[in-house]
Motif scaffolding. Structure first.
Motif, PDB file in Angstrom:
ATOM      1  N   SER A  85      -4.375  -1.271  -7.857  1.00 11.38           N
ATOM      2  CA  SER A  85      -5.756  -1.493  -7.453  1.00 11.38           C
ATOM      3  C   SER A  85      -6.730  -0.486  -8.064  1.00 11.38           C
ATOM      4  N   ALA A  86      -6.211   0.500  -8.807  1.00 12.40           N
ATOM      5  CA  ALA A  86      -7.074   1.409  -9.551  1.00 12.40           C
ATOM      6  C   ALA A  86      -7.354   0.886 -10.957  1.00 12.40           C
ATOM      7  N   GLY A  87      -6.859  -0.335 -11.244  1.00  7.03           N
ATOM      8  CA  GLY A  87      -7.171  -0.984 -12.507  1.00  7.03           C
ATOM      9  C   GLY A  87      -6.187  -0.746 -13.629  1.00  7.03           C
ATOM     10  N   HIS A  88      -4.979  -0.314 -13.315  1.00 11.28           N
ATOM     11  CA  HIS A  88      -3.966  -0.058 -14.342  1.00 11.28           C
ATOM     12  C   HIS A  88      -2.988  -1.226 -14.413  1.00 11.28           C
ATOM     13  N   ARG A 109     -10.541   0.306   1.373  1.00  8.80           N
ATOM     14  CA  ARG A 109      -9.713   1.523   1.293  1.00  8.80           C
ATOM     15  C   ARG A 109      -8.677   1.454   0.181  1.00  8.80           C
ATOM     16  N   PHE A 110      -7.970   0.328   0.080  1.00  8.28           N
ATOM     17  CA  PHE A 110      -6.843   0.250  -0.852  1.00  8.28           C
ATOM     18  C   PHE A 110      -7.188  -0.444  -2.166  1.00  8.28           C
ATOM     19  N   GLY A 111      -8.291  -1.173  -2.202  1.00  6.75           N
ATOM     20  CA  GLY A 111      -8.653  -1.898  -3.407  1.00  6.75           C
ATOM     21  C   GLY A 111      -7.890  -3.204  -3.524  1.00  6.75           C
ATOM     22  N   PRO A 170       0.799  -1.224   0.000  1.00  8.97           N
ATOM     23  CA  PRO A 170       0.000   0.000   0.000  1.00  8.97           C
ATOM     24  C   PRO A 170       0.835   1.279   0.000  1.00  8.97           C
ATOM     25  N   HIS A 171       0.155   2.383  -0.328  1.00 10.75           N
ATOM     26  CA  HIS A 171       0.713   3.727  -0.145  1.00 10.75           C
ATOM     27  C   HIS A 171      -0.428   4.668   0.205  1.00 10.75           C
ATOM     28  N   ALA A 211      -2.894   0.385  -3.766  1.00 13.67           N
ATOM     29  CA  ALA A 211      -1.954  -0.726  -3.648  1.00 13.67           C
ATOM     30  C   ALA A 211      -1.465  -1.087  -5.038  1.00 13.67           C
ATOM     31  N   HIS A 212      -0.235  -1.604  -5.121  1.00 13.20           N
ATOM     32  CA  HIS A 212       0.295  -2.013  -6.420  1.00 13.20           C
ATOM     33  C   HIS A 212       1.377  -3.062  -6.228  1.00 13.20           C
TER      34      HIS A 212
END
Length: 325
Positions: free
Chosen positions: A76-79, A287-289, A56-57, A98-99
């Protein structure tokens, strides 16, 4: 009067399980940031072994710049995309994102820099997301620049005489008038920049001198030369073997930074809350997806079979902010 100093790197394992070793100059005991840049990690060239599970960030942005290699980014934003040399990807965390980042064992050598940018309180209310931009190389008089944050103009001098050059700009929004560019310089080439900001140069190879306000210092590979405070202009001069470096500049961060692990917050309760949200499955997803895509991409997984990096335990004492210095 601003002074110029050099920060030497220290080795840090990054990514937990199967960590990659990076050479870190920011943060440093002598310097917490240059403009909004609060982390600067230099890595490679090495076999492509980056393997960083979902993590996370909050209230910062990450930016990976590659000289060679390929890094897969899933968030987690779908990219979902590959980061390659010449491309910049600025991932903005907002209230939480999160990534994952990883590379392939049969790829080219992995070599680059990862930067983190902090968002001060007055710029913190930004939506999480991703900005992607493919840069253009501009060459003049022994200096080649790829601008990936902000815009860059300067007088090219040294052995070739002086000439003002527009090296281009990036459409990516970033805090505190952030400026970042890869600069490749032939031996003895010089570049003078109008700034009105703090400035630093993170050298990849060769050596370069940073001069401002009658002071100067020379940095070698993986070291960071920087100004103490805002400078009106600065001159970068390549050494006898030339230099490849990242130029970093921006307005001062302007406040102490309260940060634990990957979480930035306005106070200790906000940081603790972010950690608790990451450690709880229900609040983590809300929160983070959810990061989709790790650990597979067109073939067998090459990285550890874990779904996320757990947050380290909170210290038993009150968190203290990093002094803005």
């Amino acid at each position: 009067m601003a002074t110029i100093a050099v920060l030497e790197p220290r080795d840090v394992p990054l990514g937990g399980y199967r960590a990659i070793t990076v050479r870190r100059t920011l943060p440093h005991i002598e310097r917490t940031s240059v403009g909004p840049f609060i982390f600067a990690d230099h890595f490679g060239p090495t076999e492509p072994t980056m393997d960083v599970a979902p993590h996370p960030h909050t209230h910062l942005a990450t930016c990976t710049w590659l000289f060679s290699g390929r890094v897969r980014h899933d968030d987690s934003a779908g990219h979902h995309l590959d980061v390659v040399p010449g491309d910049t990807v600025l991932m903005v965390a907002g209230h939480g994102i999160a990534h994952s980042e990883y590379s392939w064992p049969d790829g080219p050598d992995l070599h680059g820099v990862q930067l983190w940018l902090g968002y001060p309180t007055d710029e913190r209310l930004v939506e999480r997301g991703l900005h992607h931009f493919t840069t253009r190389a501009v060459t003049h008089g022994g200096v080649t620049a790829r601008v990936f944050l902000g815009k860059l103009r300067g007088d090219v001098g040294g052995e070739v005489g002086g000439a003002e050059v527009d090296f281009g700009s990036s459409p990516i929004p970033a805090p505190r008038r952030a400026l970042a560019a890869e600069i490749r310089m032939e031996p003895g080439a010089a570049l003078t920049l109008p700034l009105g900001r703090e400035v630093g140069i993170l050298v990849d190879n060769g050596s370069a001198e940073l001069a401002a306000g009658g002071n100067e210092a020379t940095a070698g590979p993986a070291a960071l030369a920087h100004s103490h405070g805002v400078v009106t202009e600065a001159t970068i001069t390549a050494g006898d073997e030339g230099a490849t470096l990242l130029l970093l500049a921006g307005d001062p961060y302007g406040e102490d930074l309260l940060m634990f692990w990957n979480f930035v917050g306005e106070d200790e309760s906000a940081v603790r809350s972010a950690r608790e949200d990451w450690e709880n499955a229900e609040t983590r997803a809300r929160r983070f997806g959810v990061v989709e895509g790790y650990p597979g991409f067109d073939g067998d997984p090459t990285r550890s079979q874990i779904d996320r990096i757990p947050a380290p335990p909170m210290p038993p004492v009150k968190l203290r902010p990093r002094r803005n210095k």
